[in-house]
Design an enzyme around this catalytic site. Structure first.
Site, PDB file in Angstrom:
ATOM      1  N   LYS A  41      40.678  39.987  50.472  1.00 35.38           N
ATOM      2  CA  LYS A  41      40.021  39.795  48.974  1.00 35.38           C
ATOM      3  C   LYS A  41      38.832  39.177  48.979  1.00 35.38           C
ATOM      4  O   LYS A  41      38.362  39.217  48.015  1.00 35.38           O
ATOM      5  CB  LYS A  41      41.489  40.109  48.133  1.00 35.38           C
ATOM      6  CG  LYS A  41      42.289  40.684  47.371  1.00 35.38           C
ATOM      7  CD  LYS A  41      41.411  42.581  47.595  1.00 35.38           C
ATOM      8  CE  LYS A  41      42.425  43.774  47.561  1.00 35.38           C
ATOM      9  NZ  LYS A  41      41.074  44.608  46.955  1.00 35.38           N
ATOM     10  N   TYR A  80      46.684  39.771  53.378  1.00 34.99           N
ATOM     11  CA  TYR A  80      45.897  40.101  52.217  1.00 34.99           C
ATOM     12  C   TYR A  80      44.910  39.342  51.430  1.00 34.99           C
ATOM     13  O   TYR A  80      43.957  39.820  50.925  1.00 34.99           O
ATOM     14  CB  TYR A  80      46.541  40.737  50.846  1.00 34.99           C
ATOM     15  CG  TYR A  80      46.040  41.494  49.362  1.00 34.99           C
ATOM     16  CD1 TYR A  80      46.206  42.544  49.667  1.00 34.99           C
ATOM     17  CD2 TYR A  80      46.606  40.434  48.374  1.00 34.99           C
ATOM     18  CE1 TYR A  80      45.993  43.287  48.665  1.00 34.99           C
ATOM     19  CE2 TYR A  80      45.827  40.543  47.137  1.00 34.99           C
ATOM     20  CZ  TYR A  80      45.089  42.551  47.952  1.00 34.99           C
ATOM     21  OH  TYR A  80      45.053  42.991  46.295  1.00 34.99           O
TER      22      TYR A  80
END
Length: 256
Positions: free
Chosen positions: A163, A159
């Site tokens: 980002k 993740y």
């Protein structure tokens, strides 16, 4: 009415930060294209949101589809053009965060996270930017990144890179799209209570630990992002591009 008469696309608009941003933009005078995954649950959430937008006197349309599919981005833009005459603002909020350990990370989970969070952002930004260039009146693109772009997470190895990529995408697009007066910025939320982390925050001990690290003394809410997003979308931020705005209650500076 900071966004009076403008057309705004919000991906991931059925819940969380995307939903809060969509409603805030409507309250500031914008008409909204709401992008959502297209499931029965998200469609029901969008129907409620559309009623709220109608109550503040603005119009909205919904587009269901997978953010990881480039065709979804094209449909969002085409819908905005057909319904409202163009695209003035894109807010890319679609994202997933399925917590998982690193060493046994399923390849499919890794690929899905990259496809939705990073590739999906690229597709949406590219489609919206091409329309903005054609229109010739500039525009604003705001991507929801994360404090995870700046710090690591042992259960977020799939993740956090996405980002960081979204944040970098906005910086590069600020350069690439500046000649057409298209501004590109990112907001970096900290620990915000949404469906993405509801299970992770279910433990009182974990919740207290996370809250204790935040100087303002509370977890964030989706509405905490709405004001900064509206600001970046509006003419008040007309000379702001390539920026990364932390909206985290002071969490990042307290981690240093």
């Amino acid at each position: 009415m900071l966004l009076s008469g403008q057309s705004v696309i919000v991906t991931g608009g059925s819940s969380g930060i995307g939903r809060a941003a969509a409603l805030a933009c409507a309250r500031q005078g914008a008409d909204i294209v709401i992008g959502h995954i297209g499931s029965d649950d998200s469609a029901a959430e969008v129907a409620t949101l559309m009623d709220e937008i109608d109550e503040v006197g603005r119009q909205s349309v919904a587009v269901g589809g997978d953010a990881a599919d480039p065709e979804t981005a094209r449909r969002l833009v085409d819908t905005a053009v057909d319904a409202f005459g163009g695209v003035d603002v894109l807010i890319n909020s679609a994202g997933i965060c399925p917590f998982h350990s690193f060493l046994d990370m399923p390849l499919e989970l890794y690929r899905q996270t990259v496809d939705v969070n990073l590739n999906g952002a690229f597709y949406a930004v590219q489609a919206a930017a091409n329309q903005m260039k054609t229109q010739g009146r500039g525009g604003a693109i705001i991507a929801v990144s994360s404090i995870s772009a700046l710090v690591g997470g042992g259960m977020q190895t799939h993740y956090t890179p996405t980002k960081a990529g979204v944040n970098s995408l906005m910086q590069s697009c600020a350069i690439a799209l500046g000649p057409w007066n298209i501004r590109c910025n990112a907001v970096l939320p900290g620990t915000i209570e949404t469906a993405l982390n509801r299970e992770d925050l279910a433990s009182p001990e974990k919740r207290d630990y996370m809250t204790g690290r935040i100087p303002l003394g509370r977890l964030g809410e989706p509405d905490d992002l709405a004001g900064p997003i509206v600001f970046l979308a509006s003419g008040m931020a007309r000379y702001v591009t390539g920026a990364s705005l932390l909206v985290d209650g002071g969490l990042y500076v307290n981690l240093q």
